[in-house]
Design a protein around this motif. Structure first.
Motif, mmCIF file in Angstrom:
data_model
loop_
_atom_site.group_PDB
_atom_site.id
_atom_site.type_symbol
_atom_site.label_atom_id
_atom_site.label_comp_id
_atom_site.label_asym_id
_atom_site.label_seq_id
_atom_site.Cartn_x
_atom_site.Cartn_y
_atom_site.Cartn_z
ATOM 1 N N TRP A 181 0.835 -1.212 0.000
ATOM 2 C CA TRP A 181 0.000 0.000 0.000
ATOM 3 C C TRP A 181 0.863 1.252 0.000
ATOM 4 N N SER A 184 2.268 1.778 -3.441
ATOM 5 C CA SER A 184 1.253 2.304 -4.347
ATOM 6 C C SER A 184 1.052 3.802 -4.132
ATOM 7 N N GLU A 187 4.049 5.717 -5.585
ATOM 8 C CA GLU A 187 4.020 5.799 -7.050
ATOM 9 C C GLU A 187 2.998 6.828 -7.529
ATOM 10 N N ASN A 188 1.838 6.854 -6.913
ATOM 11 C CA ASN A 188 0.825 7.827 -7.310
ATOM 12 C C ASN A 188 1.212 9.243 -6.904
ATOM 13 N N ASN A 191 3.591 10.528 -9.450
ATOM 14 C CA ASN A 191 2.901 10.977 -10.663
ATOM 15 C C ASN A 191 2.278 12.365 -10.481
ATOM 16 N N ASN A 211 -5.608 8.295 -13.983
ATOM 17 C CA ASN A 211 -5.054 7.008 -13.549
ATOM 18 C C ASN A 211 -4.792 7.001 -12.043
ATOM 19 N N VAL A 212 -4.288 8.141 -11.555
ATOM 20 C CA VAL A 212 -4.030 8.259 -10.114
ATOM 21 C C VAL A 212 -5.332 8.081 -9.334
ATOM 22 N N GLU A 214 -8.076 6.498 -10.255
ATOM 23 C CA GLU A 214 -8.524 5.108 -10.349
ATOM 24 C C GLU A 214 -7.741 4.219 -9.381
ATOM 25 N N ASN A 215 -6.431 4.415 -9.355
ATOM 26 C CA ASN A 215 -5.580 3.617 -8.456
ATOM 27 C C ASN A 215 -5.954 3.841 -7.001
ATOM 28 N N LEU A 216 -6.195 5.110 -6.636
ATOM 29 C CA LEU A 216 -6.485 5.427 -5.241
ATOM 30 C C LEU A 216 -7.895 5.009 -4.849
ATOM 31 N N LYS A 218 -9.275 2.248 -5.861
ATOM 32 C CA LYS A 218 -9.079 0.821 -5.572
ATOM 33 C C LYS A 218 -8.398 0.634 -4.222
ATOM 34 N N LEU A 219 -7.357 1.436 -3.955
ATOM 35 C CA LEU A 219 -6.633 1.339 -2.688
ATOM 36 C C LEU A 219 -7.537 1.696 -1.518
#
Length: 488
Positions: A181, A184, A187-188, A191, A211-212, A214-216, A218-219
């Motif tokens: 976590w 992740s 990395e975001n 970005n 994209n950031v 979407e990733n967050l 999910k997290l």
């Protein structure tokens, strides 16, 4: 000015402590105190090899990780202190990551004292502080904070399931999850910061921020699911607190004695025998349980001591993880609406716990046709109801089976693939991290508030990092390591 001077002084002290942290060689008794067959004395630090060369007859260091029998001698008088096994662990392949050795000697107090006194004569050797061996392991990246806490829990484990959960944590189950976590988030965050620095001058894709998000999203879902476990990991670690609540003379103390298979509480035919709390720790199918027998609760009393006992009982009912509500079977005579009556009875007892097991006691003094009617009514009840008699030893096996199911529901079963929070500290940090991620996701125009968004991600990353120790938090470390004994 004074504040600035104070801060500079604290920074200077921290730098000095960091530079001198591993210069000394430490030693301690790592096995239990008192007489025993074998005692283990652990040594760690840059001069650990001197303990071998000065306190044995060896001229060379022995083969690593291979036990050898030697005379243990005083480093100055050369007097023999004991015969014992010697183990040599050159760093970094040791528990602390430093050079380490162990003396396994006879466990008499005089033998232990003489060997420790001999070690004190060696240059730059000193007794270890509480938890210092494990702290050095942490600073040498042999363990992270979740593994350190897992080791502490493993030492303190009283039941099989506590041992299982602690061992999984020591083996890295939580480290892997929280590190993924944190990676992740990093990395975001990278970005987002790249977008801040280069979006106006370089060709940064427009979909980077999408994209950031979407990733967050999910997290955030993963963290939310992880936190929605009803504190099962913490309850398993700390033990399930079970309060036995009921009116006077319903058989609460008899039930306590039956569950722990001994006379832990005094039982008489007179109401109000129990005036204060009686606590009994139990191991129930691998779950650690603290059974609390309480004073009987009645509507009115003129006895000050009984009133104080009743207040304690109500407080226990509020604070318990689970309540066993004990009812005299005679109370149910003529009752048709079981749920309505139980709701009122529980309200009078101040029981609001969602995990409540109702135990109808003394069925041996009620006619069988009445018991049959009670059981038939209870089948459609929303309450979990068991019937039995502590005196006649009826229904206790069935009651224990239901009790164990409740414990499994509360604590679950440790699983390496789906580790759970085992500390309130973890839960707090993850809650703060989740709040920051959710605030980030609520920003409608991300590109216009990008600096605020970056700070929110930085805060989230920092809080997840606090769990594993990927930040400088001396205060947190001090609290954790102070729980260890000297030899750890």
């Amino acid at each position: 000015m004074n504040t600035t001077r104070y801060r500079l002084r604290r920074i200077a002290i921290a730098v000095y402590q960091h530079r001198t942290r591993f210069k000394s060689t430490i030693y301690a008794l790592s096995s239990g105190l008192g007489k025993c067959g074998v005692a283990v004395i652990r040594i760690s630090g840059p001069n650990a090899s001197n303990a071998i060369l000065n306190m044995t007859c060896l001229k060379y260091l022995p083969e690593p990780r291979k036990a050898c029998l030697n005379k243990i001698i005083d480093p100055t008088t050369k007097e023999q202190l004991d015969n014992g096994l010697l183990l040599w662990f050159p760093g970094p392949k040791s528990f602390t990551g430093e050079d380490c050795c162990e003396f396994q000697i006879h466990g008499g107090r005089a033998v232990i004292s003489s060997v420790l006194h001999g070690l004190s004569k060696l240059s730059n050797f000193r007794p270890a502080d509480a938890g210092e061996f494990t702290k050095r392991s942490f600073y040498n990246n042999k363990m992270d904070l979740t593994e350190v806490e897992g080791l502490a829990d493993l030492i303190e484990a009283d039941t099989e399931l506590q041992r299982k959960q602690a061992l999984m944590q020591l083996e890295g189950s939580l480290r892997q999850l929280y590190s993924s976590w944190r990676q992740s988030l990093l990395e975001n965050l990278a970005n987002v910061e790249a977008y801040i620095d280069f979006s106006e001058t370089d060709n940064i894709e427009d979909f980077v921020l999408e994209n950031v998000k979407e990733n967050l999203e999910k997290l955030a879902r993963e963290i939310k699911i992880h936190l929605s476990d009803n504190r099962s990991g913490e309850i398993l670690r700390d033990g399930v607190k079970v309060a036995i609540i009921g009116a006077p003379n319903t058989g609460k103390s008899s039930l306590l004695n039956a569950l722990c298979s001994r006379e832990a509480a005094i039982v008489t035919e007179f109401p109000g025998t129990t005036r204060d709390l009686i606590q009994v720790p139990l191991d129930v199918s691998g779950y650690a349980v603290l059974l609390v027998d309480t004073a009987g609760i009645r509507s009115k009393t003129i006895d000050l001591i009984e009133e104080l006992g009743m207040k304690k009982s109500k407080d226990q009912a509020q604070a318990a993880d689970m309540v066993i509500l004990v009812i005299d079977a005679l109370y149910l005579t003529g009752i048709d609406d079981m749920d309505l009556w139980l709701a009122q009875y529980a309200k009078n007892m101040k029981v609001q716990c969602s995990n409540c097991l109702v135990y109808v006691n003394k069925i041996d003094v009620v006619p069988e046709d009445q018991i049959f009617r009670f059981k038939k009514i209870s089948q459609s009840s929303k309450w979990t109801i068991c019937f039995g008699s502590c005196i006649a030893e009826k229904g206790l096996t069935d009651m224990m089976e239901v009790f164990e199911n409740y414990l499994q529901k509360l604590c679950g079963n440790p699983n390496f693939e789906h580790p759970r929070c085992s500390q309130a500290r973890h839960r707090y940090c993850l809650t703060i991290a989740l709040e920051n991620i959710q605030k980030f996701l609520k920003i409608s125009k991300l590109d216009e508030n990008i600096d605020i968004a970056a700070q929110l991600l930085h805060n989230a990353t920092l809080n997840v990092g606090k769990i594993t120790g990927h930040v400088s938090t001396e205060e947190i470390l001090g609290v954790i390591f102070s729980k260890f004994c000297i030899g750890k």
